[in-house]
Write a protein that holds these residues in place. Structure first.
Motif, short mmCIF file in Angstrom:
data_model
loop_
_atom_site.label_atom_id
_atom_site.label_comp_id
_atom_site.label_asym_id
_atom_site.label_seq_id
_atom_site.Cartn_x
_atom_site.Cartn_y
_atom_site.Cartn_z
N ARG A 793 0.83 -1.21 0.00
CA ARG A 793 0.00 0.00 0.00
C ARG A 793 0.86 1.25 0.00
N ASN A 796 0.13 4.67 -1.98
CA ASN A 796 -1.03 5.52 -1.70
C ASN A 796 -0.57 6.86 -1.15
N LYS A 797 0.05 7.65 -2.02
CA LYS A 797 0.64 8.88 -1.49
C LYS A 797 0.15 10.13 -2.19
N ASP A 798 -0.80 9.98 -3.11
CA ASP A 798 -1.32 11.14 -3.83
C ASP A 798 -2.38 11.83 -2.98
N VAL A 799 -2.10 13.10 -2.64
CA VAL A 799 -3.01 13.82 -1.74
C VAL A 799 -4.39 13.93 -2.34
N LEU A 802 -6.32 10.77 -2.13
CA LEU A 802 -6.74 10.55 -0.75
C LEU A 802 -7.91 11.46 -0.39
N LEU A 803 -7.80 12.70 -0.90
CA LEU A 803 -8.83 13.70 -0.61
C LEU A 803 -10.17 13.27 -1.19
N HIS A 807 -8.84 5.54 -2.85
CA HIS A 807 -7.72 4.73 -2.36
C HIS A 807 -8.30 3.44 -1.81
N LEU A 809 -7.25 2.02 1.09
CA LEU A 809 -6.65 1.85 2.41
C LEU A 809 -7.62 1.31 3.45
N THR A 810 -8.90 1.53 3.25
CA THR A 810 -9.84 1.07 4.25
C THR A 810 -10.62 -0.17 3.79
N THR A 811 -10.35 -0.62 2.60
CA THR A 811 -11.04 -1.83 2.17
C THR A 811 -10.46 -3.03 2.91
#
Lengths: 983, 178
Positions: A793, A796-799, A802-803, A807, A809-811
């Motif tokens: 993961r 996953n660094k594109d603001v 993420l905004l 992403h 990250l929570t799946t």
């Protein structure tokens, strides 16, 4: 501008002054912590009441504690906890001033000074094979020395009681000889040792007590064979059971050995299943234990026996106590209804009683198990007797003059498992008068405190402040508090008793001797094993009481049938109990609850079938939905195999039981048994909460933690290395650690520490593992840390993504997706050896972590996780320093102020439990062993609340003064303005 | 007290020199030979002159007001430089005042130029200048906020608040119960 500066300066100072230090001040001891001292179940008791004034009793216990107790109040004068392997076998008193203990299988003899408990001498006795242990102290009238005779390890030793010097030593280790008794008749210089050779030969030895010379040795064969132990019938007659257990064999041993058999059924008509002869030291009387009763038999004439009394209820009797010239008494205690009756009799006169008392007893204490009696002189010169009674729940109490003088809850010294329960929510509608009273008290208290802070308090006031702080009613209330500091600790003791302890002051709120954990006809050897939170109502079912699950089983083997008990945490009543039709090998609490917030549990039996509890259709439905995602694993430490299993189908055996599932093996990890042996495993705590998956490192960069519940840490050592430290060379020993995903069986990480050995203690929390072991090359203990990061993961660094929520990250993550992991690890030296290790846990997991290390000195040390950070380097960059990385040192610092037990010791420390409170910064720490200790710690300091010594009165007065000042200045300015206008 | 006595002594007074136009009513005829119109004309000429001067003055003032934030901007810059780049009470205070001042000023931009409002005066350009300068000041504040690291411009700022992902599978077990 200046104003702003001054204000900021003031605020900074204020903030700094609010930060409490991590250590305690002297007067803070006992505010947030409590410490209780116990000794365990009494095994041997020696009274020390000769001298006037100090009435004491020395007790040795099953927890290997030797303690001197005050006979008046039951307090501990002194206490020594011997190691876990140093079992006390026998205890006696010598020279009137030493307590002699024989321990470690009859190989260590120690003398302790009675008044202060200092060890006077210690003797190591050489033994060749394990045997029975005997200790007797003999007093030669003409000599000043007492000689101690010790039999242990197959050898008879005579030891001087002054300095512990071995006077002589005789080995009694012929082929298959088992010494059954070693004794010395009163006023005789001869020591007898009797035993069996094989199963049917009886052998006696006679020794001169002073020189150790073998005077006589004789052997006789008894065709019927022997079973069990030899006991005394009288001074010159021994009694044993024959091989079938149906005959009593009287053995005359002194001159010529002769046997005489008596059929037990002739004496006791309805005796079925004679178990054994109870060891008594009475003359002419012995006791026979059958499965339902105790029968006392008396010897009349040479070989005739008669039944004196048959006691059908549970009873215990003491050894004979010689209290005046030639007179011996013994105590007998038995249950009569809800009372216990104590009778003291002369040992040669059964029909008359010296003393008869009966006293009401708490039914939760169970049956009497042991009694020890002692005599004292009444004021009218008659003899009085006091009795120390050990109950089924291991509590110890003193009975004197018909009342229980004191009771010690020593069952708490043998805690097996601990869990917590919330207290009831405070009911609404508190009466007004109570509030007013409280308000007044509150104000008074705060004024006192204010005086204290302003240094105006007199010594009396200071004492009052301290007393007020210590016994503040706030902390011992029986309701839930806002900060969640008040809880119930529910502990299961080795005696099968549940205790609920209040976290505020440590008192026992309720106790319950579990009926399912008591010996009964259907359940011969019940053993309690674990307790779990069964029902924790907090959302939907608030009006229901929480309950806990006690898992136990009937018997010692792994296939013994299981018993479940459900106990209400508020009232301490057993709600129900289930005798299961299957064994219990593992209990798996599932992360699922039903609508009444009962947690679903999966019980695995010895044959690998899984059983779902509670057995309701609702639970089944919930379980069914998660069915394919539930796995379990088993560790076979003997065969060095770890197996993973999945649930498969309903059990085929009985069509009716839909809550039973077959399982199938998915994977297995077989360790090569010639080079690796599993010595330690660790998993993450089930209830641990992790706040964030990201770790922000220097320059705002982010790495992702690998957070998985299904992580197993396994440590293996070379088979040679599984021994005490110092017995292997570094070349022969190595330590291998594994991190295993327990769903797929994937080994995430494997690391070898060459030249290291166990014992290994490990904790897993969030994404890291910390473990402690011994480095043989450096001759030092070491601690290592492994941190696991998820590389898959990392992009996953594109603001903007993420905004916008684009992403993953929570799946939810599946272990089958084989996330790419990266390990970072580092090792450090550590000074202490470790008994147990734990980690702090907080409500939301935001607060930084501390490791809680139970040191060999029975203290608990809090060590910041920051010291165990693989990113530490010798010269950290400026950014890293700002991030809080500590420069690397070779060893971990031990800061004396960070002992959470401050000056106290938790004797025999076995476990540390951390309980999160509602206040995020704070966690409760409960350390248990022989002693209990609870305190509150804040790993990152109490950033979310004012400190306990914050002066509200000062704040209030400041506000009032400011308001008054505003008012006064307003009036003054009004006046001035008016005057100006008239000018 | 002296004054008070004086006040007490003087019971009443009539000021005959009062010549305010408001009190004198047009109902009363003008005295002979007095022409109000001529005076009015005369007055209007004077007032026109005066008005011109006033509008000039207003325009000048408006420009002055419009340029005021510039000084402020310089001072803020200096203070920010003084405050440094670490987050503490002083730097946060300065940064927030630097943000709050221009916002406040922008909100009250109409009010600030209210006194200089005139049909002849062009206040639009000073207004625009004023707004631009304040926006610059705001930008400076935001830039400062960023250098302090208080703006969520990094991935870490957004990721930290995300809860950790759940595991799909659940596995329990371990060593058999003793």
């Amino acid at each position: 501008m200046a104003m702003v500066l001054r204000l900021s300066l003031f605020l900074t100072v204020l903030l700094l002054s609010l930060n409490p230090s991590s250590a305690l001040y002297d007067d803070q001891v006992g505010l947030m912590d409590w410490h209780q001292q116990y000794i365990g179940k009494a095994k041997h008791v020696v009274f020390h009441t000769q001298k006037a004034g100090r009435k004491r009793v020395v007790v040795s216990t099953e927890e290997n504690v030797i303690a001197s107790l005050d006979l008046r109040r039951g307090d501990i004068f002194w206490r020594h906890a011997l190691g876990a392997t140093d079992t006390v076998d026998e205890m006696d008193i010598a020279l009137g001033k030493y307590v002699i203990t024989l321990s470690s299988g009859g190989t260590i003899l120690r003398a302790w000074n009675l008044p202060d408990g200092q060890m006077v001498w210690e003797s190591l006795l050489q033994g060749s094979k394990p045997s029975k242990k005997f200790l007797s102290v003999m007093n030669f009238k003409m000599d000043k020395d007492n000689i101690i005779f010790v039999f242990g390890g197959g050898c008879l030793h005579a030891v001087s009681s002054i300095d512990g010097e071995v006077l002589w030593r005789k080995e009694l280790t012929t082929e298959s000889l088992q010494i059954q008794q070693v004794f010395q008749p009163v006023d005789s210089d001869i020591i007898y040792a009797v035993g069996f050779v094989g199963s049917s030969q009886f052998q006696t030895y006679q020794f001169n007590a002073k020189t150790g010379e073998l005077l006589k040795q004789s052997v006789a064969a008894f065709h019927g064979g022997f079973s069990g132990e030899i006991s005394f019938a009288s001074d010159d007659i021994l009694v044993a059971l024959d091989a079938t257990g149906s005959h009593l064999v009287l053995i005359l041993y002194q001159d010529e050995i002769s046997f005489h058999q008596t059929y037990i059924s002739d004496l006791v008509p309805d005796s079925s299943g004679v178990e054994r002869i109870l060891p008594t030291k009475l003359t002419g009387i012995f006791a026979l234990k059958t499965d339902s009763s105790v029968v006392f038999l008396r010897l009349i004439g040479e070989y005739k026996l008669e039944v004196v009394e048959k006691i059908n209820s549970a009873a215990a009797f003491s050894d004979a106590l010689s209290f005046s010239e030639g007179q011996k008494a013994f105590g007998l205690v038995q249950h009569v209804g809800s009372r216990i009756q104590l009778v003291v009799k002369l040992d040669n006169d059964w029909n008359s009683n010296l003393l008869e008392e009966s006293v009401e007893i708490d039914p939760q204490k169970g049956l009497v198990q042991k009694i020890f009696i002692n005599n004292y002189m009444r004021t009218d010169k008659s003899y009085g007797f006091r009795a120390l009674i050990v109950m089924e729940d291991h509590s110890l109490m003193l009975l004197q003059q018909g009342v229980i003088v004191w009771t010690r809850e020593d069952g708490l010294a043998s805690i097996i498992d601990v869990t917590t329960a919330e207290l009831p929510v405070e009911k609404e509608g508190v009466s007004v008068s109570k509030v007013e009273h409280n308000l007044f008290e509150w104000l008074k208290g705060h004024i006192l405190k204010l005086k204290g802070t302003l240094m105006l308090a007199s010594p009396d006031d200071i004492a009052a402040i301290q007393a007020m702080r210590l016994k503040s009613s706030e902390k011992s209330k029986m309701t839930r508090d806002h900060n969640g500091f008040r809880k119930l600790l529910i502990v299961l003791s080795g005696a099968g008793k549940l205790f609920a302890l209040h976290t505020g002051d440590g008192r026992v709120v309720w106790s319950l001797l579990l009926p399912s954990l008591r010996r009964s006809g259907s359940c011969q050897f019940p053993t309690g094993s674990n307790i779990y939170q069964w029902q924790v109502p907090h959302h939907h079912a608030l009006d229901e009481n929480p309950s806990i699950l006690v898992v136990s089983r009937c018997g010692l083997g792994s296939d013994a049938l299981g018993v479940l008990s459900f106990v209400d945490s508020y009232t301490g009543k057993e709600l129900s109990s289930l005798s299961l039709a299957h064994s219990i090998a593992q209990v798996i609490p599932l992360p699922l609850t039903d609508s009444t917030e009962q947690r679903l549990h999966l019980l695995i039996d010895a044959s690998g079938r899984a059983h779902l509890y509670p057995k309701t259709s609702e639970a089944f439905k919930i379980f069914q939905s998660e069915f394919p995602n539930i796995y379990w694993y088993s560790i076979d430490a003997e065969k060095e195999i770890i197996r993973g299993h999945a649930l498969h189908s309903n059990c085929g055996l009985e069509e009716t039981d839909e809550y039973c599932f077959n399982t199938r093996e998915l994977w297995s990890i077989v360790f090569p048994s010639e080079s690796e042996k599993i010595i330690s495993t660790a998993t993450r705590k089930l209830n641990e909460v992790v706040h964030t998956q990201a770790k922000v490192i220097a320059d705002q960069d982010v790495t992702f933690k690998y957070i998985s519940r299904n992580l197993l840490f396994v440590a293996t050592v070379a088979p040679k290395g599984d021994c005490p430290i110092g017995s292997v060379t570094p070349e022969e020993s190595w330590l291998v650690v594994y991190l295993i995903d327990t769903v797929t069986g994937r080994i995430l990480h494997r690391m070898t520490h060459l030249g290291s050995q166990g014992p290994v203690h490990a904790v897993i929390s969030e994404n890291w593992v910390v473990y402690h072991y011994f480095n043989l090359r450096a001759h030092k203990y070491e601690m290592s840390v492994i941190e696991i990061y998820d590389q898959s993961r990392a992009d996953n660094k594109d603001v903007w993504k993420l905004l916008l929520g684009k992403h993953n990250l929570t799946t939810p993550v599946s272990s089958y997706s084989r996330p790419e992991v990266v390990m970072k690890s580092q090792s450090y030296f550590f000074t202490h050896s470790v008994k147990t290790m734990s980690v702090t846990s907080t409500a939301k997991g935001i607060t930084s972590k501390q490791l809680l290390i139970g040191t060999i000195g029975d203290q608990v040390l809090a060590l910041d996780k920051r010291y165990l950070d693989p990113r530490r380097s010798i010269n950290p960059t400026q950014a890293e320093k700002e991030e809080g990385i500590i420069p690397l040192t070779d060893s971990l610092p031990i800061i004396p102020q960070s002992y959470v037990t401050h000056s106290l010791q938790v004797e025999g420390l076995r476990g540390i439990l951390t309980v999160p409170t509602k206040l995020e910064s704070t966690t409760l720490v409960f350390a248990y062993g022989v002693d209990l200790f609870l305190t509150r710690i804040a790993p990152s300091r109490t950033y979310d609340s004012l400190t306990e010594d914050f002066s509200y009165a000062l704040l209030l007065i400041t506000i009032v003064a400011l308001i008054a000042a505003i008012f006064v200045t307003w009036v003054l300015s009004e006046k001035k303005e008016l005057r100006e206008k008239w000018r | 007290m002296e004054k008070g006595k004086g006040v007490l002594v003087r019971r009443w007074a009539i000021d005959f020199t009062d010549n305010s136009t408001t009190t004198s009513s047009r109902d009363i005829p003008d005295p002979l030979g007095y022409s109000r119109a001529s005076q009015d004309q005369d007055d209007s000429a004077v007032s026109k002159q005066k008005k011109d001067a006033e509008s000039n003055w207003k325009a000048q003032k408006a420009w002055e007001v419009a340029q005021a934030p510039f000084k402020n901007l310089l001072m803020m810059g200096f203070m920010m430089w003084m405050a440094g780049n670490t987050v503490h009470l002083f730097s946060i205070g300065i940064t927030f005042s630097a943000l709050w001042q221009p916002i406040n000023a922008l909100q009250g931009v109409g009010k600030v130029f209210e006194p200089y409002k005139d049909s002849k005066v062009d206040i639009l350009t000073p207004k625009l200048l004023f707004i631009a300068l304040n926006l610059a000041s705001l930008a400076l504040g935001i830039w400062k906020l960023n250098t302090l690291g208080l703006l969520p411009t990094h991935a870490s700022d957004w990721v930290s608040s995300l809860p950790p992902a759940q595991d799909v599978e659940y596995s329990g077990g371990g060593l058999p119960l003793r």
